[in-house]
Design a protein around this motif. Structure first.
Motif, PDB file in Angstrom:
ATOM      1  N   UNK A  39      43.806  31.455  37.890  1.00 36.49           N
ATOM      2  CA  UNK A  39      44.278  30.290  38.655  1.00 36.49           C
ATOM      3  C   UNK A  39      44.151  30.529  40.162  1.00 36.49           C
ATOM      4  N   UNK A  40      44.033  31.783  40.553  1.00 40.06           N
ATOM      5  CA  UNK A  40      43.972  32.128  41.978  1.00 40.06           C
ATOM      6  C   UNK A  40      42.605  32.695  42.358  1.00 40.06           C
ATOM      7  N   UNK A  41      41.621  32.395  41.528  1.00 43.17           N
ATOM      8  CA  UNK A  41      40.250  32.801  41.829  1.00 43.17           C
ATOM      9  C   UNK A  41      39.847  34.145  41.258  1.00 43.17           C
ATOM     10  N   UNK A  42      40.658  34.711  40.386  1.00 44.72           N
ATOM     11  CA  UNK A  42      40.315  35.992  39.802  1.00 44.72           C
ATOM     12  C   UNK A  42      39.075  35.911  38.922  1.00 44.72           C
ATOM     13  N   UNK A  43      38.195  36.890  39.080  1.00 43.41           N
ATOM     14  CA  UNK A  43      36.950  36.937  38.313  1.00 43.41           C
ATOM     15  C   UNK A  43      36.826  38.323  37.695  1.00 43.41           C
ATOM     16  N   UNK A  44      36.723  38.373  36.374  1.00 46.28           N
ATOM     17  CA  UNK A  44      36.706  39.653  35.678  1.00 46.28           C
ATOM     18  C   UNK A  44      35.318  40.138  35.336  1.00 46.28           C
ATOM     19  N   UNK A  48      33.251  41.523  41.398  1.00 43.20           N
ATOM     20  CA  UNK A  48      33.960  40.707  42.385  1.00 43.20           C
ATOM     21  C   UNK A  48      35.281  41.373  42.765  1.00 43.20           C
ATOM     22  N   UNK A  49      35.578  41.415  44.056  1.00 42.99           N
ATOM     23  CA  UNK A  49      36.837  42.001  44.523  1.00 42.99           C
ATOM     24  C   UNK A  49      37.948  40.960  44.381  1.00 42.99           C
ATOM     25  N   UNK A  50      39.008  41.333  43.654  1.00 47.26           N
ATOM     26  CA  UNK A  50      40.083  40.397  43.308  1.00 47.26           C
ATOM     27  C   UNK A  50      41.369  40.645  44.089  1.00 47.26           C
ATOM     28  N   UNK A  51      41.300  41.381  45.164  1.00 48.00           N
ATOM     29  CA  UNK A  51      42.517  41.690  45.927  1.00 48.00           C
ATOM     30  C   UNK A  51      43.225  40.409  46.359  1.00 48.00           C
ATOM     31  N   UNK A  52      42.490  39.479  46.905  1.00 47.74           N
ATOM     32  CA  UNK A  52      43.079  38.234  47.392  1.00 47.74           C
ATOM     33  C   UNK A  52      43.750  37.482  46.245  1.00 47.74           C
ATOM     34  N   UNK A  53      43.128  37.467  45.078  1.00 46.34           N
ATOM     35  CA  UNK A  53      43.704  36.753  43.938  1.00 46.34           C
ATOM     36  C   UNK A  53      45.027  37.374  43.512  1.00 46.34           C
ATOM     37  N   UNK A  78      37.053  42.732  33.560  1.00 47.07           N
ATOM     38  CA  UNK A  78      37.284  43.870  34.455  1.00 47.07           C
ATOM     39  C   UNK A  78      37.501  43.321  35.855  1.00 47.07           C
ATOM     40  N   UNK A  79      38.736  43.516  36.365  1.00 45.48           N
ATOM     41  CA  UNK A  79      39.156  42.925  37.635  1.00 45.48           C
ATOM     42  C   UNK A  79      39.250  44.032  38.683  1.00 45.48           C
ATOM     43  N   UNK A  80      38.222  44.122  39.507  1.00 43.07           N
ATOM     44  CA  UNK A  80      38.170  45.112  40.571  1.00 43.07           C
ATOM     45  C   UNK A  80      39.077  44.663  41.711  1.00 43.07           C
ATOM     46  N   UNK A  81      39.892  45.577  42.233  1.00 34.38           N
ATOM     47  CA  UNK A  81      40.817  45.188  43.303  1.00 34.38           C
ATOM     48  C   UNK A  81      41.243  46.394  44.136  1.00 34.38           C
ATOM     49  N   UNK A  82      41.649  46.105  45.346  1.00 30.06           N
ATOM     50  CA  UNK A  82      42.350  47.095  46.152  1.00 30.06           C
ATOM     51  C   UNK A  82      43.801  47.152  45.684  1.00 30.06           C
ATOM     52  N   UNK A  83      44.587  47.989  46.322  1.00 31.80           N
ATOM     53  CA  UNK A  83      45.995  48.115  45.932  1.00 31.80           C
ATOM     54  C   UNK A  83      46.740  46.803  46.169  1.00 31.80           C
ATOM     55  N   UNK A  84      47.809  46.601  45.394  1.00 30.03           N
ATOM     56  CA  UNK A  84      48.649  45.419  45.617  1.00 30.03           C
ATOM     57  C   UNK A  84      50.087  45.747  45.240  1.00 30.03           C
ATOM     58  N   UNK A  85      51.018  44.962  45.808  1.00 28.57           N
ATOM     59  CA  UNK A  85      52.456  45.149  45.601  1.00 28.57           C
ATOM     60  C   UNK A  85      52.983  44.135  44.593  1.00 28.57           C
ATOM     61  N   UNK A  86      53.905  44.603  43.752  1.00 24.50           N
ATOM     62  CA  UNK A  86      54.610  43.716  42.840  1.00 24.50           C
ATOM     63  C   UNK A  86      55.860  43.165  43.511  1.00 24.50           C
ATOM     64  N   UNK A  99      41.074  44.843  32.122  1.00 28.00           N
ATOM     65  CA  UNK A  99      41.070  46.080  32.909  1.00 28.00           C
ATOM     66  C   UNK A  99      41.314  45.708  34.358  1.00 28.00           C
ATOM     67  N   UNK A 100      42.368  46.272  34.939  1.00 31.31           N
ATOM     68  CA  UNK A 100      42.574  46.176  36.393  1.00 31.31           C
ATOM     69  C   UNK A 100      42.061  47.490  36.968  1.00 31.31           C
ATOM     70  N   UNK A 101      40.986  47.410  37.744  1.00 31.26           N
ATOM     71  CA  UNK A 101      40.269  48.607  38.181  1.00 31.26           C
ATOM     72  C   UNK A 101      40.348  48.755  39.693  1.00 31.26           C
ATOM     73  N   UNK A 102      40.733  49.963  40.133  1.00 28.18           N
ATOM     74  CA  UNK A 102      40.846  50.233  41.563  1.00 28.18           C
ATOM     75  C   UNK A 102      39.461  50.367  42.186  1.00 28.18           C
ATOM     76  N   UNK A 103      39.301  49.773  43.341  1.00 29.44           N
ATOM     77  CA  UNK A 103      38.063  49.944  44.075  1.00 29.44           C
ATOM     78  C   UNK A 103      37.916  51.383  44.551  1.00 29.44           C
ATOM     79  N   UNK A 104      36.689  51.830  44.679  1.00 24.22           N
ATOM     80  CA  UNK A 104      36.422  53.149  45.253  1.00 24.22           C
ATOM     81  C   UNK A 104      35.986  53.055  46.710  1.00 24.22           C
TER      82      UNK A 104
END
Length: 440
Positions: A39-44, A48-53, A78-86, A99-104
């Motif tokens: 719903x927020x633009x996430x692409x698995x 695609x970088x999903x940090x914003x989503x 597979x949702x590539x993303x930088x770190x995020x806060x809950x 899969x929530x996958x950390x970017x390298x």
């Protein structure tokens, strides 16, 4: 192999018939609101970088409060993303195949302040990289699903550690700070950069039905490390990593002493795993104290040390009322180790006269095969370990019915039906807290 070992763990723990659980520690919350990362633009698609989503979805949960909280659904992909806060009152739900996958790409990885009970980063002076999934001051948070995966892609961090090019301490995979009422269940955690699950200054935490995986040569990839936390339950999980499977901690030398927050009320049960280090560990950072820990029905394979209680001069802190029972160890360098000379120091400001106090250690019903050395208990000359109670322990060696003998110093306590016989300092006459020790 993983499923067969986990099945063996359940059988060794008494089968499937109504096992004791910790489900009552955190109240169950039925979320009344559900949103999807798509719903927020996430692409698995894994690219695609999903940090914003992720950040926008969690911002919505935080600022558009729904009674009962909100579930953030991550569908297969597979949702590539930088770190995020809950945030509070949320469930992060990973579907099967998600899969929530950390970017390298590490250039934008945020730094945060060191923990006050450590005084600096655990590996390097100064701050530390924020955990991949982070919660600070939150409550009523659940990470769960259908055995989806949180992948830290830690090899780039491990290589920096090996090459000594780290500028700051590596990030944990999941960390909660100053938080309460946390549940982590039914998720696979893979290839953490550093420690996998780290609740610190937390209360009421349940970790259950998780799988934690990292290569045996991955540095410092502890499984679950409750740290200066209370009412924590870790159960029914499989852990195979490059460091301790579960390690209870409470701060580092003078910083942990000054912060003064112990870990207590820790329950660890029905854990199966493998590691070149310890299965169940206390320490080595124990400066705030560790009390009232129960570990039971533990199955360990291809281990460095089965049970390891570790501290050091300069740590200070009180370690007491530690009970470990029904432990099976198959192939290990050492079965049981309780030592006061383990671990490094944050700086030169530590007080070498700040001696830890270790007392009331009960270890019972341990069976080991192919154990290179049965055990070692090495207290401190000016702070001997007391009330160490050992019972019903049988550790077989690599090529014979018994492991080589124990090595002991500066310890007192009680031993009953321990093979090989531990040491002369442990009497066959119950004394102190061992006098009320049950041999059943």
């Amino acid at each position: 192999m993983l499923l067969s070992l986990f099945f063996f763990s359940l059988c060794f723990a008494g089968g499937y018939s109504d096992p004791v659980t910790c489900s009552g520690i955190v109240p169950h919350r039925q979320r009344t609101d559900t949103i999807s990362i798509t719903d927020f633009g996430g692409v698995g698609d894994g690219r695609t970088l999903n940090t914003k989503a992720f950040r926008e979805a969690i911002y919505r949960i935080e600022h558009v409060r729904r009674r009962g909280g909100t579930l953030l659904f991550v569908p297969p992909g597979v949702y590539l993303t930088e770190s995020f806060n809950l945030t509070s009152h949320m469930t992060l739900y990973l579907a099967a195949g998600a899969v929530i996958k950390a970017t390298q790409e590490l250039g934008n990885w945020p730094l945060i302040a060191p923990l006050p009970s450590y005084g600096r980063g655990r590996e390097r002076p100064g701050g530390r990289y924020v955990s991949f999934i982070h919660g600070d001051g939150v409550r009523d948070v659940v990470i769960t699903g259908e055995n989806g995966t949180i992948d830290g892609q830690g090899d780039v961090w491990w290589n920096m550690w090996r090459q000594r090019t780290l500028q700051f301490t590596r990030p944990n995979l999941v960390e909660f700070v100053n938080s309460r009422n946390i549940i982590i269940s039914n998720v696979i955690f893979k290839d953490s950069p550093f420690w996998n699950i780290h609740p610190v200054y937390c209360s009421n935490v349940v970790v259950r039905y998780v799988t934690i995986l990292a290569p045996r040569d991955s540095p410092n990839t502890d499984g679950v490390d409750p740290d200066s936390s209370s009412n924590v339950c870790i159960e029914d999980s499989y852990i195979s990593t490059g460091d301790d499977l579960v390690a209870v901690k409470s701060g580092w030398d003078e910083y942990g002493i000054a912060y003064g927050r112990p870990s207590y009320g820790i329950t660890i049960r029905r854990i199966t795993g493998s590691s070149p280090f310890a299965g169940i560990a206390i320490g080595s950072e124990t400066s705030g104290g560790v009390e009232n820990v129960l570990a039971e029905h533990i199955n360990l394979f291809n281990m460095g040390v089965g049970i390891h209680i570790k501290t050091n001069s300069g740590r200070g802190g009180l370690i007491k009322n530690i009970t470990m029972s029904h432990v099976y160890i198959e192939e290990a360098r050492q079965g049981i180790k309780i030592a006061g000379d383990v671990g490094d120091h944050p700086d030169e400001k530590f007080n070498p006269n700040a001696l830890p106090v270790v007392k009331g250690i009960t270890i019972t019903n341990v069976w080991g095969v192919r154990v290179l050395q049965a055990g070692l208990i090495k207290g401190l000359k000016n702070s001997p370990f007391t009330d160490v109670c050992l019972s019903e322990i049988n550790l077989h060696g690599m090529s014979g019915p018994r492991s080589p003998p124990w090595k002991c110093s500066d310890v007192s306590g009680f031993a009953h039906q321990v093979s090989p016989w531990p040491c002369s300092q442990l009497s066959s006459q119950e004394t102190g807290s061992c006098a009320s020790f049950s041999r059943d």
